[in-house]
Each structure stands twice: as structure tokens, then as C-alpha cells.
Scaffold this motif. Sequence first.
Motif, PDB file in Angstrom:
ATOM      1  N   GLY A 169      -7.245  10.413  -4.009  1.00  3.76           N
ATOM      2  CA  GLY A 169      -7.077   9.077  -4.559  1.00  3.76           C
ATOM      3  C   GLY A 169      -6.508   8.124  -3.526  1.00  3.76           C
ATOM      4  O   GLY A 169      -6.937   6.972  -3.418  1.00  3.76           O
ATOM      5  N   SER A 170      -5.564   8.607  -2.732  1.00  7.43           N
ATOM      6  CA  SER A 170      -5.006   7.791  -1.656  1.00  7.43           C
ATOM      7  C   SER A 170      -6.042   7.527  -0.562  1.00  7.43           C
ATOM      8  O   SER A 170      -6.074   6.449   0.031  1.00  7.43           O
ATOM      9  N   ALA A 220      -4.489  13.688  -6.123  1.00  8.91           N
ATOM     10  CA  ALA A 220      -3.723  12.517  -5.687  1.00  8.91           C
ATOM     11  C   ALA A 220      -3.996  12.175  -4.224  1.00  8.91           C
ATOM     12  O   ALA A 220      -4.062  10.994  -3.859  1.00  8.91           O
ATOM     13  N   SER A 221      -4.182  13.184  -3.377  1.00 11.36           N
ATOM     14  CA  SER A 221      -4.441  12.916  -1.965  1.00 11.36           C
ATOM     15  C   SER A 221      -5.763  12.196  -1.773  1.00 11.36           C
ATOM     16  O   SER A 221      -5.862  11.226  -1.013  1.00 11.36           O
ATOM     17  N   ILE A 263      -1.443   8.677   2.417  1.00 14.74           N
ATOM     18  CA  ILE A 263      -2.252   9.896   2.302  1.00 14.74           C
ATOM     19  C   ILE A 263      -1.501  11.080   2.905  1.00 14.74           C
ATOM     20  O   ILE A 263      -1.411  12.169   2.312  1.00 14.74           O
ATOM     21  N   THR A 319       1.500  11.997   0.754  1.00 16.73           N
ATOM     22  CA  THR A 319       1.083  12.649  -0.483  1.00 16.73           C
ATOM     23  C   THR A 319       0.630  14.074  -0.215  1.00 16.73           C
ATOM     24  O   THR A 319       0.985  15.011  -0.938  1.00 16.73           O
ATOM     25  N   TYR A 356      -8.141   4.661  -1.579  1.00 16.28           N
ATOM     26  CA  TYR A 356      -7.466   3.374  -1.386  1.00 16.28           C
ATOM     27  C   TYR A 356      -7.441   2.992   0.089  1.00 16.28           C
ATOM     28  O   TYR A 356      -7.615   1.823   0.444  1.00 16.28           O
ATOM     29  N   VAL A 394      -8.157   9.105  -9.618  1.00 15.70           N
ATOM     30  CA  VAL A 394      -7.560  10.355 -10.095  1.00 15.70           C
ATOM     31  C   VAL A 394      -7.894  10.585 -11.561  1.00 15.70           C
ATOM     32  O   VAL A 394      -8.402  11.648 -11.953  1.00 15.70           O
ATOM     33  N   SER A 426       0.818  -1.204   0.000  1.00 26.57           N
ATOM     34  CA  SER A 426       0.000   0.000   0.000  1.00 26.57           C
ATOM     35  C   SER A 426       0.853   1.255   0.000  1.00 26.57           C
ATOM     36  O   SER A 426       0.417   2.312  -0.474  1.00 26.57           O
ATOM     37  N   ALA A 438      -1.765   2.768   3.620  1.00 22.83           N
ATOM     38  CA  ALA A 438      -2.508   3.733   2.818  1.00 22.83           C
ATOM     39  C   ALA A 438      -2.702   5.042   3.569  1.00 22.83           C
ATOM     40  O   ALA A 438      -2.609   6.130   2.984  1.00 22.83           O
ATOM     41  N   PRO A 454      -5.905   4.143  -6.773  1.00 24.20           N
ATOM     42  CA  PRO A 454      -5.609   5.583  -6.719  1.00 24.20           C
ATOM     43  C   PRO A 454      -5.639   6.248  -8.095  1.00 24.20           C
ATOM     44  O   PRO A 454      -6.257   7.311  -8.273  1.00 24.20           O
ATOM     45  N   THR A 510      -0.141   3.781  -3.042  1.00 24.63           N
ATOM     46  CA  THR A 510      -0.699   5.119  -2.816  1.00 24.63           C
ATOM     47  C   THR A 510       0.134   6.206  -3.483  1.00 24.63           C
ATOM     48  O   THR A 510      -0.362   7.315  -3.720  1.00 24.63           O
TER      49      THR A 510
END
Length: 433
Positions: free
Chosen positions: A252-253, A249-250, A154, A157, A256, A242, A24, A150, A238, A28
Amino acid sequence: MDLATRRRRRSLFLLFLLPGLSISSWVTRTPDIRDALGASTGQMGLILFGLSVGSMLGILSSGALVARYGTRPVVGLGTVLVVVSLVTIGMGTLSGAAPVVTLGLALFGAGMGSGEVALNVEGAEIERITGRAVLPALHGFFSLGTAIGATLGIVCTATRLPVQWHLLAVASVAAVILIGAFGGIPAGVGRREAAGPGTADGGAGAASPVWRDTRLLLIGGVVLAMALAEGAANDWLPLLMVDGHGLDASLGSVMYAGFAAAMATGRFSGTVLVNRFGRATVMRASAVSGAAGLALVIFAGNPVLAGCAVLLWGLGASLGFPLALSAAGESGPNPAARVSLASIIGYTAFLVGPPGLGFLGEHYGLRGAMVVVLVCVIGAIFLAPAVGSRPGPRDGERAGGDGDAAVPQAVPETAAQDIPEAGEAAGGRRPAP
């Protein structure tokens, strides 16, 4: 349960958590890795193909390695490769070198493919010793590791921590976990010493009938579908959120992390559900949940609805692998070879199948590529009755339900016989994610 067994079980919990934490961590960061490499979706699929190659090498070699050396050195080597892979992926990202990232993913696949098999053999041995179901909880710790990794992903990211420093920190933690837990794994488990090549439990002659068992092949179909659903999320979720739903991107994490948390919740509650409703019923409900979640992620235009659907996807995918492995073990004679066959199907789908979705995503988008996964999970709904218990309770099982989670007493004394050599007719043996 004596102290040595308790320590061994705790070690297995930690060693199952470690690959979940590791996978993960880099998953991520795939949007950042993709941007650092300047790769397209198709090129990312090619980079992830390194994971497939390494996974197949690990999967195909693990049987022979465990049979010759036992589970302990295979677990150790596999976990070391996972730790090294994180450093390699980070260095490849730092230098913008796609081949180095590909190498890192290959090392990760080889380590996880071989180490997870040996860990599942250890888990089956603990079940034999204690007479209790352990594998669902072990896979729950894998999912717990993915949830923790994950969440850290986050944060990293959102704070724009460089990928290389993030993965180096995770590799350091993983190394500490390995050092602390490895001592609890005893030597000699899984070594094939007494079994000759023609014996009923371990020889090639026992493998051929396994392939001809229709019920086992149906169970293999369930494993394939549900492991692919899990693996597709691990590799692509992710980026799917996105690129397919316009999240940053954040977020998206975050999606996940939600998937991983749903997986962990499903696995830790699985034994209670199976004891109450039966294995086939729980499997069918899981497949329905997974299919509904996938369908909404693919077709829903509202990103909030798609994000909520990720939780359904995670809950649905959570129990497919461990429940199908339990069903395979009690589906007939020679349970070791049966679990091995179901396992190799599952790990192939989990580790090798998802990278191929990248090539479809290049032409149809990632949302379109996930239709393949959706079709497989819908198929698992109809195959779910195959994972029910055989008519009548067997020795060592509790009566009263097609989904009894008790451990069959037929698990052999040594786990080596559970794993045919790579290249035998039964070809596989694999443990579960």
C-alpha cells in the motif's frame, strides 16, 4: 538573477519540499496508525476531521496574518506547527490515544493551511521579479517531498519500525530544513501598508466583481476537482489499496510512493508540455488521465492493473492546481484576488474534502467513496477550456498558445494585496499543493 533572489528561490524549494515530506510520512503509516488505534474506516474519517478543522483555521487566518505581519513569520509559524504535528501524531499512536492523533492532524492542517498560502505568495513574488514561471516547479518540490517521504514510509513499514520513531526522525529532519532555509525568506513581503481599504487592488470593493466572473468560477471548478483528486490520494490511497484491493501495508505504501513519483514527474515536466501544447489542452489531457486512473482503481478487480492505474491518477492530478492558479491570475483585473479565490477553493478541496470520504467509505467502502472524486474529475474534462489564455497575449506573456506558462506582469508589487482578509466578500486566497 541576483544572489539574494537565487537564495530565496532555493529556500522556497526546500520549504515546499518539507510539507510534502511530512504529509507522506504519516499518510504511508495510516494502516499502522489505524491498527494501533483500533479504529474503523468511519472512525478514521472522524480522526482525519481534525485535519479539516485545522486546515480551515489556517486557511481562514492566513490572509490577515500575511497582510499584518508579512509572509516570513507566517511561513515560520506554519512550518513549526507541521514539525510539532509529526511528534504529536507519533505520541498519539504510541499511546493509542485517538484524540492526540486528531490534535496532531489539526496542528498539521493549521500549519500547512497557513504556511502554504504564504509560500505561494512568495512564489508569485519570485515570478514577478524574475519574469519566469516558478510555481509549477515549487509544487514539483512538494511532490518530490511526498515521493521521498513515501519511499521512507515503505522502508519503515517493511522493517516494522514503530510509527513514533519514524515520525520523530522525520520531524528532526524537517526542523533542520526549516533552520537552514528560513534565513532566505526576506521580511516584509506581503504586508499591507500602503493599500487602503477602498483601493482598487486590495479593498473589499474590488472583491465583489471577482465572484461575478463566470470564467473564474469555472476555473475554480477545475481547481476543486483536481485538488480533491490529489488530496484523496494523500489521505486514503494506502488504505484504499490495502482494504479495497487486498494488498499488505508495505505494498500500500509502494502504491502511494508511485502516485507521488507520478505527481512529481508531471509537475517538473509541466512547463515544457504547456509551452508545446497549450494550457487548456494539457489540463484536459490531465483530467482524462486522472479520470482513467481513478476508474481503474475503483472498478478493476485485478490489483496489478489497479496499481498501474495509480500512476495515471498521479500524472492526471499533478498539473491541475498550478495551471489553474496561473489561469486565475490572468483571467481579468485584480489578479491577486483571483488567485486568492482559486487558491482557497483548491486548499479546501485538498485538505478538507478527503476526510469526508471516510464517512462514505464506512457505508460503501473506500472504492465506492472514490466515485465522488471520479465524477468531479470527469467534470474537469469539460471545464478545461476555461484555463486557456485570454484572446491575445497580455503584457509579460509570450504569444502563441492558450497554455503559455509565462507570468502575467499584472502580479502586484506586493503580495499582500493578493490575499483579501478572511471574511471579505472574495473570501479566499489560497496558494497551491
